[in-house]
Write a protein that holds these residues in place. Structure first.
Motif, PDB file in Angstrom:
ATOM      1  N   GLN A   1       0.831  -1.209   0.000  1.00 36.86           N
ATOM      2  CA  GLN A   1       0.000   0.000   0.000  1.00 36.86           C
ATOM      3  C   GLN A   1       0.867   1.262   0.000  1.00 36.86           C
ATOM      4  O   GLN A   1       0.571   2.220  -0.705  1.00 36.86           O
ATOM      5  CB  GLN A   1      -0.953   0.012   1.200  1.00 36.86           C
ATOM      6  CG  GLN A   1      -2.074  -1.006   1.090  1.00 36.86           C
ATOM      7  CD  GLN A   1      -2.884  -0.849  -0.166  1.00 36.86           C
ATOM      8  OE1 GLN A   1      -2.755  -1.653  -1.087  1.00 36.86           O
ATOM      9  NE2 GLN A   1      -3.714   0.168  -0.248  1.00 36.86           N
TER      10      GLN A   1
ATOM     11  N   LYS B   1       2.391   1.684  -3.555  1.00 34.04           N
ATOM     12  CA  LYS B   1       1.409   2.151  -4.530  1.00 34.04           C
ATOM     13  C   LYS B   1       1.068   3.628  -4.304  1.00 34.04           C
ATOM     14  O   LYS B   1       0.977   4.397  -5.257  1.00 34.04           O
ATOM     15  CB  LYS B   1       0.149   1.285  -4.486  1.00 34.04           C
ATOM     16  CG  LYS B   1       0.392  -0.129  -5.009  1.00 34.04           C
ATOM     17  CD  LYS B   1      -0.871  -0.917  -5.231  1.00 34.04           C
ATOM     18  CE  LYS B   1      -1.582  -1.296  -3.983  1.00 34.04           C
ATOM     19  NZ  LYS B   1      -2.701  -2.243  -4.204  1.00 34.04           N
TER      20      LYS B   1
ATOM     21  N   TYR C   1      -2.251   1.468 -14.057  1.00 34.94           N
ATOM     22  CA  TYR C   1      -2.333   2.801 -13.480  1.00 34.94           C
ATOM     23  C   TYR C   1      -2.138   3.771 -14.637  1.00 34.94           C
ATOM     24  O   TYR C   1      -1.030   3.978 -15.117  1.00 34.94           O
ATOM     25  CB  TYR C   1      -1.241   3.010 -12.434  1.00 34.94           C
ATOM     26  CG  TYR C   1      -1.523   2.392 -11.091  1.00 34.94           C
ATOM     27  CD1 TYR C   1      -2.379   1.304 -10.945  1.00 34.94           C
ATOM     28  CD2 TYR C   1      -0.925   2.887  -9.947  1.00 34.94           C
ATOM     29  CE1 TYR C   1      -2.624   0.739  -9.704  1.00 34.94           C
ATOM     30  CE2 TYR C   1      -1.168   2.336  -8.699  1.00 34.94           C
ATOM     31  CZ  TYR C   1      -2.015   1.260  -8.587  1.00 34.94           C
ATOM     32  OH  TYR C   1      -2.263   0.707  -7.358  1.00 34.94           O
TER      33      TYR C   1
ATOM     34  N   ILE D   1       0.686  -2.894 -13.242  1.00 34.07           N
ATOM     35  CA  ILE D   1       0.949  -3.233 -11.849  1.00 34.07           C
ATOM     36  C   ILE D   1       0.409  -4.633 -11.573  1.00 34.07           C
ATOM     37  O   ILE D   1      -0.748  -4.922 -11.870  1.00 34.07           O
ATOM     38  CB  ILE D   1       0.240  -2.235 -10.896  1.00 34.07           C
ATOM     39  CG1 ILE D   1       0.607  -0.792 -11.220  1.00 34.07           C
ATOM     40  CG2 ILE D   1       0.513  -2.587  -9.438  1.00 34.07           C
ATOM     41  CD1 ILE D   1       2.039  -0.430 -10.967  1.00 34.07           C
TER      42      ILE D   1
ATOM     43  N   GLU E   1       0.286  -7.428  -8.397  1.00 37.21           N
ATOM     44  CA  GLU E   1       0.526  -7.663  -6.979  1.00 37.21           C
ATOM     45  C   GLU E   1       0.376  -9.158  -6.687  1.00 37.21           C
ATOM     46  O   GLU E   1      -0.686  -9.730  -6.915  1.00 37.21           O
ATOM     47  CB  GLU E   1      -0.493  -6.853  -6.178  1.00 37.21           C
ATOM     48  CG  GLU E   1      -0.283  -6.882  -4.712  1.00 37.21           C
ATOM     49  CD  GLU E   1      -1.291  -6.013  -3.979  1.00 37.21           C
ATOM     50  OE1 GLU E   1      -1.499  -6.290  -2.788  1.00 37.21           O
ATOM     51  OE2 GLU E   1      -1.873  -5.085  -4.581  1.00 37.21           O
TER      52      GLU E   1
ATOM     53  N   LEU F   1       5.277  -6.353  -5.478  1.00 41.00           N
ATOM     54  CA  LEU F   1       4.634  -5.480  -6.448  1.00 41.00           C
ATOM     55  C   LEU F   1       5.525  -5.424  -7.674  1.00 41.00           C
ATOM     56  O   LEU F   1       6.678  -5.019  -7.590  1.00 41.00           O
ATOM     57  CB  LEU F   1       4.440  -4.074  -5.866  1.00 41.00           C
ATOM     58  CG  LEU F   1       3.544  -3.152  -6.681  1.00 41.00           C
ATOM     59  CD1 LEU F   1       2.102  -3.654  -6.619  1.00 41.00           C
ATOM     60  CD2 LEU F   1       3.625  -1.743  -6.157  1.00 41.00           C
TER      61      LEU F   1
ATOM     62  N   ILE G   1       6.174  -3.845 -11.297  1.00 40.25           N
ATOM     63  CA  ILE G   1       5.828  -2.639 -12.055  1.00 40.25           C
ATOM     64  C   ILE G   1       6.475  -2.718 -13.426  1.00 40.25           C
ATOM     65  O   ILE G   1       7.672  -2.977 -13.541  1.00 40.25           O
ATOM     66  CB  ILE G   1       6.315  -1.367 -11.334  1.00 40.25           C
ATOM     67  CG1 ILE G   1       5.798  -1.326  -9.890  1.00 40.25           C
ATOM     68  CG2 ILE G   1       5.864  -0.120 -12.100  1.00 40.25           C
ATOM     69  CD1 ILE G   1       6.418  -0.227  -9.051  1.00 40.25           C
TER      70      ILE G   1
END
Length: 114
Positions: free
Chosen positions: A10, A13, A84, A100, A102, A107, A109
């Motif tokens: 969290q 992100k 995103y 993204i 998860e 995570l 990217i």
């Protein structure tokens, strides 16, 4: 020199979103270096170089503020992948986009091409 620290997914992100909206790529470095961040580039240094360039171009070409839309695409079969996409106030297409994923407290990217 940055030391590696582990952030929550969290936190990572949230930092990514803030850095993209405010064009502050350097603020993302500690999060990028976190052990629970993976990138598609050969290494995090190359990822950061692209990330910084993409943000610069997005902010140079935007009209108004950037806002985030988290989107899924029908053609992507992996339920863990979201995009995103950062849009400005005028253009139809996003100014910058990141894939993204998860999984297992990691995570991943990926930068999306133009």
């Amino acid at each position: 020199m940055y030391t590696k620290k582990t952030f929550t997914i969290q936190q990572i992100k949230k930092a990514l979103i803030n850095c993209c909206i405010h064009n502050n790529s350097a603020a993302f470095i500690p999060y990028l270096l976190s052990n629970n961040v993976e990138v598609s580039s050969p290494n995090k240094s190359r990822f950061y170089s692209c990330f910084k360039s993409f943000l610069y171009c997005a902010h140079k070409n935007k009209e108004g503020n950037l806002t985030l839309k988290i989107e899924k695409y029908k053609w992507v079969n992996d339920e863990n992948i979201v995009y995103y996409n950062f849009y400005d106030e005028v253009h139809t297409y996003d100014r910058v986009s990141f894939e993204i994923k998860e999984t297992n407290n990691k995570l991943h990217i990926d930068t999306m091409p133009f």
